[in-house]
Design an enzyme around this catalytic site. Sequence first.
Site, PDB file in Angstrom:
ATOM      1  N   CYS A   2      -6.630  58.679 -21.941  1.00 51.59           N
ATOM      2  CA  CYS A   2      -6.114  59.991 -21.584  1.00 51.59           C
ATOM      3  C   CYS A   2      -6.273  61.014 -22.710  1.00 51.59           C
ATOM      4  CB  CYS A   2      -4.642  59.907 -21.219  1.00 51.59           C
ATOM      5  SG  CYS A   2      -4.208  58.598 -20.083  1.00 51.59           S
ATOM      6  N   ARG A  27     -13.609  60.305 -23.254  1.00 48.95           N
ATOM      7  CA  ARG A  27     -12.588  59.281 -23.408  1.00 48.95           C
ATOM      8  C   ARG A  27     -12.391  58.485 -22.127  1.00 48.95           C
ATOM      9  NH1 ARG A  27      -9.008  61.009 -27.852  1.00 48.95           N
ATOM     10  NH2 ARG A  27      -7.247  59.945 -26.909  1.00 48.95           N
ATOM     11  N   TRP A  74      -6.128  58.567 -17.413  1.00 49.14           N
ATOM     12  CA  TRP A  74      -6.690  57.264 -17.064  1.00 49.14           C
ATOM     13  C   TRP A  74      -5.525  56.427 -16.576  1.00 49.14           C
ATOM     14  CZ3 TRP A  74      -6.674  52.020 -18.572  1.00 49.14           C
ATOM     15  CH2 TRP A  74      -7.811  51.290 -18.206  1.00 49.14           C
ATOM     16  N   ASN A  98      -0.028  60.690 -23.133  1.00 46.07           N
ATOM     17  CA  ASN A  98      -0.941  59.570 -23.345  1.00 46.07           C
ATOM     18  C   ASN A  98      -0.112  58.361 -23.749  1.00 46.07           C
ATOM     19  OD1 ASN A  98      -2.935  61.453 -23.030  1.00 46.07           O
ATOM     20  ND2 ASN A  98      -3.683  61.370 -25.136  1.00 46.07           N
ATOM     21  N   GLY A  99      -0.388  57.208 -23.176  1.00 46.60           N
ATOM     22  CA  GLY A  99       0.312  56.005 -23.580  1.00 46.60           C
ATOM     23  C   GLY A  99       1.083  55.369 -22.442  1.00 46.60           C
ATOM     24  N   GLU A 479     -23.076  41.101 -26.435  1.00 45.11           N
ATOM     25  CA  GLU A 479     -23.127  42.561 -26.298  1.00 45.11           C
ATOM     26  C   GLU A 479     -24.038  42.980 -25.148  1.00 45.11           C
ATOM     27  OE1 GLU A 479     -23.054  46.763 -26.971  1.00 45.11           O
ATOM     28  OE2 GLU A 479     -21.645  45.097 -27.070  1.00 45.11           O
ATOM     29  N   LYS A 483     -22.808  45.163 -21.928  1.00 47.81           N
ATOM     30  CA  LYS A 483     -23.418  46.428 -21.516  1.00 47.81           C
ATOM     31  C   LYS A 483     -23.778  46.394 -20.031  1.00 47.81           C
ATOM     32  CE  LYS A 483     -23.137  48.979 -24.915  1.00 47.81           C
ATOM     33  NZ  LYS A 483     -21.847  48.303 -25.052  1.00 47.81           N
ATOM     34  N   GLU A 486     -20.597  46.582 -17.953  1.00 45.25           N
ATOM     35  CA  GLU A 486     -19.917  47.870 -18.052  1.00 45.25           C
ATOM     36  C   GLU A 486     -20.502  48.924 -17.129  1.00 45.25           C
ATOM     37  OE1 GLU A 486     -18.214  48.686 -22.470  1.00 45.25           O
ATOM     38  OE2 GLU A 486     -20.384  48.484 -22.341  1.00 45.25           O
ATOM     39  N   HIS A 502     -23.765  22.379 -22.316  1.00 50.30           N
ATOM     40  CA  HIS A 502     -22.362  21.964 -22.261  1.00 50.30           C
ATOM     41  C   HIS A 502     -21.647  22.595 -21.062  1.00 50.30           C
ATOM     42  CE1 HIS A 502     -22.407  19.817 -26.075  1.00 50.30           C
ATOM     43  NE2 HIS A 502     -23.152  20.799 -26.552  1.00 50.30           N
ATOM     44  N   LYS A 602     -13.322  55.646 -22.980  1.00 54.38           N
ATOM     45  CA  LYS A 602     -14.022  55.602 -24.258  1.00 54.38           C
ATOM     46  C   LYS A 602     -13.104  55.158 -25.381  1.00 54.38           C
ATOM     47  CE  LYS A 602     -17.604  56.321 -26.875  1.00 54.38           C
ATOM     48  NZ  LYS A 602     -18.758  55.410 -26.745  1.00 54.38           N
TER      49      LYS A 602
END
Length: 607
Positions: A2, A27, A74, A98-99, A479, A483, A486, A502, A602
């Site tokens: 947010c 963000r 968000w 925010n939070g 990574e 990606k 995401e 395994h 973000k």
Amino acid sequence: MCGIVGVIGRGEAAPRLLEGLKRLEYRGYDSAGIATLVDGGIERRRAEGKLVNLEKALAEWSLDGDIGIGHTRWATHGVPNEANAHPHATHRVALVHNGIIENYRELAAELKAAGCVFASETDTEIVAHLITRNLEEGMGPREAVAAALKRLEGAFALGIVFAGEHELMIGARRGSPLAVGFGDDEMFLGSDAMALAPMTNRIAYLKEGDYVVVTRKGASFYDHDDNAVEREIKQSAISGAMIGKGNHRHFMLKEIFEQPAVIGDTLHSYLTPATGEIVLPPMPFDVAALPKITIIACGTSFYAAMVAKYWFEQVARVSVEVDVASEFRYREAPMPEGGLGIFISQSGETADTLAALHYCREQKQHIVAIVNVPESSIARESDVVLQTLAGPEIGVASTKAFTCQLATLACMVISFARARGAIDEAEEDRLAFALAHVPAMAAQVLNHDEAIRDLAHAIFEKRDVLYLGRGTGYPLALEGALKLKEISYIHAEGYASGEMKHGPIALIDEEVPVIVIAPTDRWFDKTVSNMREVMARGGKVIFLSDVTGVDAVGEDAFAAIELPSVDPFVAPLLYAIPVQLLAYHVAVLKGTDVDQPRNLAKSVTVE
């Protein structure tokens, strides 16, 4: 996540608030809104979805007033819709948040019993009602906010305006960042300097537990115990110019293609070209005597930390523990006094990472931050800051910030190795020379963009994709899978190549593409052996290697991408780029929102 913007200005507030919110889009958010003070009352415009929807609402029903607050939300409590969008308001108070208010259920029950009626499903609305109740009991705005803050548990940054108080705005922070901007007969609040850059570059940051009373003439800061305190006003280096995509379709692609330049900028801040010497800021501890290094990060930054573990242990010969911030502090890990904590964060505001930093500080660790924002909370609370010069990264999926983190960590490893006597001057020169050539090599890797775009057609309709690597190739496999997940929403997993037999090899069939990361390093032969096990079971292998590797086994793979031959030490910086490009082109084929993928933010400023 947010974002907050507040304005006490000299003209219409709404357009300036909207401009600030646009600068906070990076963000991540799923609704947005603005509130201003008009004719002694509070007016709001809110909208679900992107800011274009809020712009339409403002075009249809304009919003007057020269004082106001804005927010990109968000969703945490309550679905993303207009009713849950901020600002939340009563007849006397409007606020943005925010939070997370962790004790909101108890407070909501108390307020309902007192007759309050809620219009949303959010935890935020209870704060507006709590402050309003304090006002109606005869408190002034500052006292009402201060009393309410003492009732709140959790993490928050708040921006608050009051009906009938045309020269007043109050901000507060606990766990989430908040900045005050100083203008000419006008004042501002913002989540970070990025939001305020078009309006001012004179910034003061609230410290943990602070609240601030802002008027048109200035700001008065108070700590958690209501004591008046001073907070330094600094000149922000962040530009007020809006960041565009250039000639690229998405910010993410632009940022991928910026990597040769920004890696070079980052390296040149630590590597002296004339001598090949690595020069870091002075360390307030004896590097040679460090008993242990602990590296903490989240998401993509965690994979940079995993690469650094290999580097620190192999090159600098120092024991390293790597952990995700969201788990680390809850383990209550014992730490040797005088150890070093390295904290990696693109934004420098990641809540979990900041909380882990506080734990390490309690454990008497030295603190080094690797951040892209030198004015961030993590940077301000660290002993030493190593800035990554990636520039603003707008795409939610990190690309150039990741490779700049790797560049910074590589410089740190070489410097520490030399200080500890683990390498001599000749080896330092050799490694520094390899690093210095990375920007040019990265530009060569980008020449494979068209071939990787063609390969994306073999993946975008698949349900599952696997990534394999050994050594530093293992974090890159993780990574690469992240990606793809995401931005394309395809299920993907990264594995250490030797772990395939395994269990995960059971997933292999002709419908599962497997991306193999295999520079010709000490693990190459073993990686190829694992690759052949995959191909024997019908897996379609996309093979990433250098000319030696491609010549040796490339013809056996479904496809091969030939990368430059480099020292294995610097290979992670180059092999990150093709996995970024592959994820990008797959996402474009699937038609997803590449720069702002669903459910992601973000900067993750709540736990």
